[in-house]
Design a protein around this motif. Sequence first.
Motif, short mmCIF file in Angstrom:
data_model
loop_
_atom_site.label_atom_id
_atom_site.label_comp_id
_atom_site.label_asym_id
_atom_site.label_seq_id
_atom_site.Cartn_x
_atom_site.Cartn_y
_atom_site.Cartn_z
N VAL A 44 0.86 -1.18 0.00
CA VAL A 44 0.00 0.00 0.00
C VAL A 44 0.89 1.24 0.00
CG1 VAL A 44 -1.79 1.29 1.23
CG2 VAL A 44 -1.80 -1.22 1.26
N ILE A 104 -2.37 6.61 3.18
CA ILE A 104 -2.21 5.19 3.51
C ILE A 104 -3.18 4.78 4.61
CG2 ILE A 104 -0.63 3.50 4.53
CD1 ILE A 104 1.67 5.03 3.14
N GLN A 107 -6.64 4.37 3.26
CA GLN A 107 -6.74 3.19 2.39
C GLN A 107 -6.83 1.91 3.22
OE1 GLN A 107 -4.15 3.00 -1.20
NE2 GLN A 107 -3.45 5.03 -0.53
#
Length: 392
Positions: A44, A104, A107
């Motif tokens: 990621v 991040i 997500q």
Amino acid sequence: MRITGFRALTTVQDWGRPIGDANGVHAGGIVRTPIVVVETDEGVSGVGLGSHVLAETVFAAIEGEDPRGVIALYDRMLRRTFKAGHAGAVFGTIGAFDTALWDIKAQLAGEPLWRLLGGRDRRVPAYASGLDIALDDDELARLYRTYAGHGLRAAKLKGGLDIDRDHHRLGLVRDVLVEAGAGPRPGLMLDVNENWTRKQAVRHVGELERSFDLTWIEEPVRRWDVAGHAAVGHGVRASIATGENLTGLEQHRPLITAGAVDVVQTAAGWGITHFLRVAALAHAHDLPVSPIGTTPVGLVHAATAVPNHLVTELQDLRPPVGVSVAHEVADGAFILADSPGLGIALDEAAIKAAGHRVPDPSAGGSHIRPDRAGFHLLPTTNNGDRAPAEFA
């Protein structure tokens, strides 16, 4: 999960026209846009638009850390660069990494950042800001008709070199917005980018206020001049907006506590954590906040979660080359998407192909303050020369 690396990219914002302010003009309309991509061991990655200066030093503060601890990591980055980290480009590098870490974190949560931060409404009110000082009348009207076509009903013009020209241009944009359905008194702001003395500011704005109800005057004097901002605020009816070039709470605090600012601004390049902290400080003093920036995606998300957000600057309607964003602009607002994170995607091939278009930092433009800026008896052009007849 651990942070394993980063990539520093540089693309361009292609405005397709000259842009600038009282300090100077980018005649070709091409501006460099640095990007930071933070990588993790689980594949990621997060994106932050901002400076690369001392990136390796800043990254050392977060390497190997869990990216979800973003607020603690922000302070860790500040501590790692405490002699230089509270000002200028290094603060922007911290802001870029901070924004990427928030991307991040959201997500990983499977949420858009605006919802992760506690926002309720995906609609973020915006105003048009064309960095338009170099445009002639036809170009100016055409530009703001385009903004009005997206529902924007407030506009901020660049000025500060000539009272009569500012008066004419404000009237032109007001008429464009009225014709577009903004009502008889659309929002009008003037940004002079630190180009006046205190007395010049009061005289100039006072002249304009005979004809216009200005929402705010932006950066009327130098960014650090607390007494100057307060004096201008007492001498005009318009609100005083400033703060985009201030970094850290320690720079905002004197202006806020002295009552020298009415609309507290922060720049997108300084990061999301910085914005949240400045917004809380402003809220404690019953002041609104207004983010600025060419592509202020992170702050647009964060604006949904603070109680004192007023309006966000919308500059170019297109993102930088090789950058796509999930939100849209409609009905006078940024409309945020449901995609996890910030909703930013990169086309690194397109970014690489744009490398030859990145301008030389030493080239002229609004990032270089001209000789004797603000010290002119007569009207001036963007080059600091006496204005031609049509500006006088």
